[in-house]
Each structure stands twice: as structure tokens, then as C-alpha cells.
Design a protein around this motif. Sequence first.
Motif, PDB file in Angstrom:
ATOM      1  N   PRO A 127      12.054 -16.608  -4.831  1.00  0.00           N
ATOM      2  CA  PRO A 127      10.719 -17.245  -4.364  1.00  0.00           C
ATOM      3  C   PRO A 127       9.817 -15.974  -3.756  1.00  0.00           C
ATOM      4  O   PRO A 127      10.469 -15.101  -3.175  1.00  0.00           O
ATOM      5  N   TYR A 128       8.566 -16.124  -4.109  1.00  0.00           N
ATOM      6  CA  TYR A 128       7.719 -14.959  -3.101  1.00  0.00           C
ATOM      7  C   TYR A 128       6.290 -15.550  -3.329  1.00  0.00           C
ATOM      8  O   TYR A 128       6.232 -16.644  -3.932  1.00  0.00           O
ATOM      9  N   MET A 129       5.431 -14.844  -2.451  1.00  0.00           N
ATOM     10  CA  MET A 129       4.155 -15.359  -2.403  1.00  0.00           C
ATOM     11  C   MET A 129       3.288 -14.991  -3.387  1.00  0.00           C
ATOM     12  O   MET A 129       2.941 -13.546  -3.424  1.00  0.00           O
ATOM     13  N   LEU A 130       2.456 -15.658  -4.347  1.00  0.00           N
ATOM     14  CA  LEU A 130       1.657 -15.187  -5.111  1.00  0.00           C
ATOM     15  C   LEU A 130       0.664 -14.024  -4.743  1.00  0.00           C
ATOM     16  O   LEU A 130      -0.172 -13.282  -5.430  1.00  0.00           O
ATOM     17  N   GLY A 131       0.097 -14.440  -3.455  1.00  0.00           N
ATOM     18  CA  GLY A 131      -0.955 -13.716  -2.950  1.00  0.00           C
ATOM     19  C   GLY A 131      -0.521 -12.315  -3.025  1.00  0.00           C
ATOM     20  O   GLY A 131      -1.491 -11.462  -2.906  1.00  0.00           O
ATOM     21  N   THR A 132       0.550 -11.967  -2.818  1.00  0.00           N
ATOM     22  CA  THR A 132       1.193 -10.525  -2.522  1.00  0.00           C
ATOM     23  C   THR A 132       0.629  -9.749  -4.128  1.00  0.00           C
ATOM     24  O   THR A 132       0.293  -8.530  -4.272  1.00  0.00           O
ATOM     25  N   ALA A 133       0.971 -10.602  -5.040  1.00  0.00           N
ATOM     26  CA  ALA A 133       0.486 -10.075  -6.478  1.00  0.00           C
ATOM     27  C   ALA A 133      -0.926  -9.992  -6.849  1.00  0.00           C
ATOM     28  O   ALA A 133      -1.540  -9.093  -7.596  1.00  0.00           O
ATOM     29  N   PHE A 134      -1.720 -11.128  -6.196  1.00  0.00           N
ATOM     30  CA  PHE A 134      -3.138 -11.159  -6.455  1.00  0.00           C
ATOM     31  C   PHE A 134      -3.692 -10.037  -5.860  1.00  0.00           C
ATOM     32  O   PHE A 134      -4.810  -9.798  -6.298  1.00  0.00           O
ATOM     33  N   ALA A 135      -3.081  -9.575  -4.847  1.00  0.00           N
ATOM     34  CA  ALA A 135      -3.834  -8.411  -3.923  1.00  0.00           C
ATOM     35  C   ALA A 135      -3.675  -7.156  -4.959  1.00  0.00           C
ATOM     36  O   ALA A 135      -4.799  -6.367  -4.756  1.00  0.00           O
ATOM     37  N   LYS A 136      -2.953  -7.131  -5.724  1.00  0.00           N
ATOM     38  CA  LYS A 136      -2.613  -5.855  -6.634  1.00  0.00           C
ATOM     39  C   LYS A 136      -3.505  -6.212  -8.192  1.00  0.00           C
ATOM     40  O   LYS A 136      -4.039  -5.231  -8.426  1.00  0.00           O
ATOM     41  N   THR A 137      -3.457  -7.339  -8.522  1.00  0.00           N
ATOM     42  CA  THR A 137      -3.949  -7.471  -9.700  1.00  0.00           C
ATOM     43  C   THR A 137      -5.478  -8.140  -9.853  1.00  0.00           C
ATOM     44  O   THR A 137      -6.056  -8.043 -10.679  1.00  0.00           O
ATOM     45  N   GLY A 138      -5.988  -8.671  -8.452  1.00  0.00           N
ATOM     46  CA  GLY A 138      -7.460  -8.947  -8.413  1.00  0.00           C
ATOM     47  C   GLY A 138      -7.374 -10.416  -8.966  1.00  0.00           C
ATOM     48  O   GLY A 138      -8.541 -10.815  -9.262  1.00  0.00           O
ATOM     49  N   SER A 139      -6.314 -11.136  -9.354  1.00  0.00           N
ATOM     50  CA  SER A 139      -6.454 -12.541  -9.827  1.00  0.00           C
ATOM     51  C   SER A 139      -6.693 -13.597  -8.672  1.00  0.00           C
ATOM     52  O   SER A 139      -6.656 -13.405  -7.509  1.00  0.00           O
ATOM     53  N   GLU A 186       9.014  -8.988   2.857  1.00  0.00           N
ATOM     54  CA  GLU A 186       9.832  -7.997   2.263  1.00  0.00           C
ATOM     55  C   GLU A 186      10.134  -8.179   0.629  1.00  0.00           C
ATOM     56  O   GLU A 186      10.255  -7.352  -0.212  1.00  0.00           O
ATOM     57  N   GLU A 187      10.827  -9.485   0.473  1.00  0.00           N
ATOM     58  CA  GLU A 187      10.828 -10.064  -0.873  1.00  0.00           C
ATOM     59  C   GLU A 187       9.853  -9.851  -1.647  1.00  0.00           C
ATOM     60  O   GLU A 187       9.793  -9.348  -2.761  1.00  0.00           O
ATOM     61  N   GLY A 188       8.648 -10.447  -1.274  1.00  0.00           N
ATOM     62  CA  GLY A 188       7.297 -10.012  -2.046  1.00  0.00           C
ATOM     63  C   GLY A 188       7.081  -8.629  -2.250  1.00  0.00           C
ATOM     64  O   GLY A 188       6.616  -8.435  -3.527  1.00  0.00           O
ATOM     65  N   GLN A 189       7.312  -7.756  -1.424  1.00  0.00           N
ATOM     66  CA  GLN A 189       6.956  -6.506  -1.844  1.00  0.00           C
ATOM     67  C   GLN A 189       8.040  -5.751  -2.760  1.00  0.00           C
ATOM     68  O   GLN A 189       7.662  -5.126  -3.663  1.00  0.00           O
ATOM     69  N   LYS A 190       9.178  -6.206  -2.700  1.00  0.00           N
ATOM     70  CA  LYS A 190      10.214  -5.799  -3.777  1.00  0.00           C
ATOM     71  C   LYS A 190       9.858  -6.452  -5.080  1.00  0.00           C
ATOM     72  O   LYS A 190      10.176  -5.764  -6.169  1.00  0.00           O
ATOM     73  N   ALA A 191       9.319  -7.744  -4.955  1.00  0.00           N
ATOM     74  CA  ALA A 191       8.979  -8.291  -6.282  1.00  0.00           C
ATOM     75  C   ALA A 191       8.013  -7.323  -6.971  1.00  0.00           C
ATOM     76  O   ALA A 191       7.865  -7.072  -8.447  1.00  0.00           O
ATOM     77  N   ILE A 192       6.778  -6.820  -6.198  1.00  0.00           N
ATOM     78  CA  ILE A 192       5.821  -6.155  -6.660  1.00  0.00           C
ATOM     79  C   ILE A 192       6.290  -4.980  -7.138  1.00  0.00           C
ATOM     80  O   ILE A 192       5.960  -4.182  -8.149  1.00  0.00           O
ATOM     81  N   ASP A 193       7.237  -4.226  -6.467  1.00  0.00           N
ATOM     82  CA  ASP A 193       7.666  -3.073  -6.906  1.00  0.00           C
ATOM     83  C   ASP A 193       8.581  -3.328  -8.011  1.00  0.00           C
ATOM     84  O   ASP A 193       8.853  -2.050  -8.776  1.00  0.00           O
ATOM     85  N   ARG A 194       9.327  -4.371  -8.508  1.00  0.00           N
ATOM     86  CA  ARG A 194       9.771  -4.540  -9.660  1.00  0.00           C
ATOM     87  C   ARG A 194       8.726  -4.782 -11.028  1.00  0.00           C
ATOM     88  O   ARG A 194       9.235  -4.750 -12.010  1.00  0.00           O
ATOM     89  N   GLY A 195       7.520  -4.925 -10.589  1.00  0.00           N
ATOM     90  CA  GLY A 195       6.335  -5.187 -11.525  1.00  0.00           C
ATOM     91  C   GLY A 195       6.237  -6.760 -11.811  1.00  0.00           C
ATOM     92  O   GLY A 195       5.492  -6.752 -12.751  1.00  0.00           O
ATOM     93  N   VAL A 196       6.623  -7.231 -10.781  1.00  0.00           N
ATOM     94  CA  VAL A 196       6.208  -8.756 -10.912  1.00  0.00           C
ATOM     95  C   VAL A 196       4.950  -9.190 -10.558  1.00  0.00           C
ATOM     96  O   VAL A 196       4.389  -8.716  -9.338  1.00  0.00           O
ATOM     97  N   PHE A 197       4.199 -10.080 -11.137  1.00  0.00           N
ATOM     98  CA  PHE A 197       2.878 -10.148 -11.012  1.00  0.00           C
ATOM     99  C   PHE A 197       2.477 -11.862 -11.164  1.00  0.00           C
ATOM    100  O   PHE A 197       1.309 -12.113 -10.992  1.00  0.00           O
ATOM    101  N   GLY A 198       3.394 -12.673 -11.634  1.00  0.00           N
ATOM    102  CA  GLY A 198       3.034 -14.115 -11.798  1.00  0.00           C
ATOM    103  C   GLY A 198       4.094 -14.937 -11.532  1.00  0.00           C
ATOM    104  O   GLY A 198       5.295 -14.526 -11.065  1.00  0.00           O
ATOM    105  N   SER A 199       3.861 -16.219 -11.792  1.00  0.00           N
ATOM    106  CA  SER A 199       5.016 -17.155 -11.605  1.00  0.00           C
ATOM    107  C   SER A 199       5.118 -18.419 -12.768  1.00  0.00           C
ATOM    108  O   SER A 199       4.030 -18.796 -12.929  1.00  0.00           O
TER     109      SER A 199
END
Length: 203
Positions: free
Chosen positions: A39-51, A161-174
Amino acid sequence: MSEKIIEFYFEFGSPYGYFAANQIDELGKEFDREVIWKPYMLGTAFAKTGSVPLREVPLKGEYCMYDWERISAYTGTPWAVPDKFPTAVLAPPRAFYWLMDQGRTDLAKTYAKAAYKAYFADKRPVWLAEEAAEVASECGIDKQEFLTAVQDAHVKSRLIEEGQKAIDRGVFGSPYFIVDGERFWGWDRLPMIRDWLQQGKWS
């Protein structure tokens, strides 16, 4: 880490993640693959993708509301739109990693499934720590220990930290899956993952 795994990234506030959570373990068993829940917080990805959350997107939001009802009927998965949605659901993912760090992997997954069902099927307000703790108690987790843990600075940092690891792996959705280095985004990619596990690359 063993190669025979399926990495499953998801957000507790994601309907498509919820539907995937009800199917991914069976897919793993079918191919003798361990499913690693992340699990991670999608807000972490949204900050990168603008979603933004799907429900807030014009046209797409209306379609998704219908689509979730349709997937529920198609898969036989209980579904109800939560009273507060979208919203940040923080206690469950924090608790998940708290349990994992204690070596209680099976209980962490049991709780994740229960929290998902509580939110998206039973309309329980799991965005509130007290309600998330009630769900935990029903899974055999001490309620007061849960409430203390999800406010612990280390536990909060662990989720970040897990959210950042997900972003570093290229994860952007759920949901988002990584299988043998191959990446798949979306609940509708489950059939493709099955074919991948049966056949490998198509080209």
C-alpha cells in the motif's frame, strides 16, 4: 527477494485497487506466485503526474461511478460508494506496515482486505482512526495498540518511505503490478497478467 512474486501496489481509497485486492491472491495461487502487497498513498504519485482523483474528473468521474457498479456485478464483489469519497485513508496503510514490521504478514493482509471491505462495501468511515481500529479489533488486533501505532512518528515515516519507493519504481496508479520486471497498471490488466504468466513476452 524471490523471483516468483507479484508485486501489488494499491491505495486504500482506490475502488479499482479494492476490486484487484479481491482477485490478486487467487491469481498468485494459480501460478504459484507469492503476492507482495504494497500500500501507498496515491497523493504521492499525483504530485508527480498532476493527476486528481477519478471522481473529480469531468466526464471520466461519471463513467467511473458506473464502471465500479458494473465491476461489482461482473465479479460478484460487494460494493457501495463510501459516504466520504474520495478522501485520505491513512490509518490502514500505516497499520499494514506496522504489522509487517512485526512479522505479522498474514495478519497485515487480512486487515488490508477487511479495511477495504469496510470502506467500499460496508460504508464504514475507515478514514477515521477509531473506525479503522474497530476493523482491526475484528481481525484480532488490539485496538489501543493499533491507535497508538498509527500515530507513531516512525510508523508514519514508514508509509511515506514506501510511497517514495513506489515512485522510484515508476508506480503511479492503483492497482499497479510488477511481474518479472514487467509493469501493469489497472484492474483490467489482470487478464493480461494471467497471459503473461502463462506465455511470457508476446514479442
